[in-house]
Design an enzyme around this catalytic site. Sequence first.
Site, short mmCIF file in Angstrom:
data_model
loop_
_atom_site.label_atom_id
_atom_site.label_comp_id
_atom_site.label_asym_id
_atom_site.label_seq_id
_atom_site.Cartn_x
_atom_site.Cartn_y
_atom_site.Cartn_z
CB CYS A 115 -0.93 0.01 1.20
SG CYS A 115 -2.06 -1.38 1.18
CG HIS A 251 -3.24 3.35 2.34
ND1 HIS A 251 -3.74 3.04 1.10
CD2 HIS A 251 -3.24 2.19 3.05
CE1 HIS A 251 -4.03 1.75 1.06
NE2 HIS A 251 -3.75 1.21 2.24
CG ASN A 281 -6.61 -0.91 1.29
OD1 ASN A 281 -5.89 -0.48 0.38
ND2 ASN A 281 -6.13 -1.42 2.40
N1 ACO Z 1 -18.30 -9.30 8.55
C1 ACO Z 1 -18.73 -9.67 9.77
N2 ACO Z 1 -17.89 -10.05 10.76
C2 ACO Z 1 -16.57 -10.07 10.48
C3 ACO Z 1 -16.06 -9.72 9.22
C4 ACO Z 1 -16.98 -9.33 8.22
N3 ACO Z 1 -16.61 -8.95 7.00
N4 ACO Z 1 -14.72 -9.84 9.25
C5 ACO Z 1 -14.38 -10.25 10.48
N5 ACO Z 1 -15.51 -10.40 11.23
C6 ACO Z 1 -15.62 -10.81 12.63
C7 ACO Z 1 -14.46 -11.64 13.09
O1 ACO Z 1 -14.65 -12.98 12.78
C8 ACO Z 1 -14.47 -11.37 14.59
O2 ACO Z 1 -15.47 -12.19 15.15
P1 ACO Z 1 -15.28 -12.83 16.63
O3 ACO Z 1 -15.16 -11.66 17.55
O4 ACO Z 1 -16.51 -13.62 16.80
O5 ACO Z 1 -14.01 -13.64 16.52
C9 ACO Z 1 -14.96 -9.93 14.70
O6 ACO Z 1 -15.60 -9.64 13.44
C10 ACO Z 1 -13.85 -8.92 14.96
O7 ACO Z 1 -12.76 -9.18 14.04
P2 ACO Z 1 -11.48 -8.26 14.01
O8 ACO Z 1 -10.55 -8.78 12.98
O9 ACO Z 1 -10.96 -8.08 15.42
O10 ACO Z 1 -12.12 -6.88 13.52
P3 ACO Z 1 -11.50 -5.43 13.50
O11 ACO Z 1 -12.35 -4.50 14.25
O12 ACO Z 1 -10.03 -5.43 13.80
O13 ACO Z 1 -11.69 -5.02 11.96
C11 ACO Z 1 -10.30 -4.82 9.98
C12 ACO Z 1 -11.03 -5.77 10.97
C13 ACO Z 1 -11.34 -3.94 9.34
C14 ACO Z 1 -9.57 -5.65 8.97
C15 ACO Z 1 -9.29 -3.92 10.77
O14 ACO Z 1 -8.54 -4.74 11.67
C16 ACO Z 1 -8.33 -3.18 9.88
O15 ACO Z 1 -8.70 -2.30 9.15
N6 ACO Z 1 -7.03 -3.48 9.98
C17 ACO Z 1 -5.97 -2.75 9.27
C18 ACO Z 1 -5.91 -3.12 7.83
C19 ACO Z 1 -4.78 -2.35 7.17
O16 ACO Z 1 -4.51 -1.20 7.48
N7 ACO Z 1 -4.01 -2.99 6.30
C20 ACO Z 1 -2.81 -2.34 5.76
C21 ACO Z 1 -2.97 -1.95 4.39
S1 ACO Z 1 -3.40 -3.30 3.33
C22 ACO Z 1 -2.01 -3.73 2.34
O17 ACO Z 1 -0.92 -3.35 2.58
C23 ACO Z 1 -2.27 -4.69 1.21
#
Ligand code: ACO
Length: 324
Positions: A115, A251, A281
């Site tokens: 990214c 980003h 993203n």
């Molecule tokens: N729909 C419904 N529920 C979901 C989904 C979905 N799409 N995805 C995950 N869940 C559930 C999980 O299973 C989990 O359930 P549980 O509590 O029963 O185990 C719950 O939601 C919470 O999951 P988390 O992964 O803790 O959710 P979080 O609030 O962290 O959000 C996200 C996830 C959006 C991916 C966030 O962590 C994020 O944005 N992270 C950073 C991503 C990023 O910046 N990446 C870098 C750039 S990408 C690159 O370089 C290619």
Amino acid sequence: MTKMYSRISGTGRCLPERILTNADLAQMVDTSDEWIRTRTGIERRHIAAEDQTTTDLAEGAARQAMEVAGVAPGDIDFLVVGTTTPDVVFPNVGCLVQERLGIGGFAAFSLEAACSGFIYALSVADQFVSSGKARRALVIGAETLSRIIDWNDRSTCVIFGDGAGAVVLEPSDEPGIISTHLRADGQYKDLLYHPYGTSKKQQADDDEQPFLQMKGNEVFKVAVRRLESIVDETMATNNLERGSIDWLIPHQANLRIIQLTAKRLGMSMEKVIMTLRDHGNTSAASVPMALDVAVRDGRVNRGDLLLLEAFGGGFTWGSALIRY
Ligand code: ACO
């Protein structure tokens, strides 16, 4: 001798036609519009057609940027593309874009920094243009992330989209690009990666699928800390006070990460260019596309002070301070 700078003389973007909404995704995996919107800020994303490649999108963005800059393809003498989803292993996307534009005979390459790819590419091109080694650079961020996503994995497939953004860089007596800051830390390689390539031999009993793998929650925590430190460094290097940036162009990974970075800079969200809701993203394409959106809708004007930043797989991260 007076110091030379590079400045952005044109911007462009290219998005695939097909739009995939949160409601569409809720038909494909166990998720909901509400979960995606509240956890990420995303409502829809563009997805490349079957026969549409990263080079197609890069070419579209490049042509728009050149049109705005008033330069012809033959005026370009340096071309760099940030991408993690090249059409083929080689020729690199830079060469493929050269061929489309009917130009050649100068350096063209792609660089892979997930990214942060556009910020890295911009920094490299800036070194060439501001030192007089190139006169007109095309700098592109282009991705077809949809090709490396597991469309059955709700934790990743709701986040990513496809697109390309581009800028033309030209020499200038005045900034321009004031400073760029690049960082990486390979110790986090297991938090965000794609397990397949060409050199690593896959074993028959490998349980990893050929799709992007992300420990989202852990990525989130490191991303916030690293982005805070890179924006602090950018402000300190340039003796800037909190609140002195006109526009933050981040980003577009997650609304909550962006809000925390804006807070660190003492900026209200009205001063942050957001495309996350409509683009998702798009990895290396997100920053140049957001810049192009804001230039075209009249928010970003000549003379504005911009802070661009990105964080991605590697981990890699970086920033650019720009007088537009
Ligand atoms: N729909 C419904 N529920 C979901 C989904 C979905 N799409 N995805 C995950 N869940 C559930 C999980 O299973 C989990 O359930 P549980 O509590 O029963 O185990 C719950 O939601 C919470 O999951 P988390 O992964 O803790 O959710 P979080 O609030 O962290 O959000 C996200 C996830 C959006 C991916 C966030 O962590 C994020 O944005 N992270 C950073 C991503 C990023 O910046 N990446 C870098 C750039 S990408 C690159 O370089 C290619």
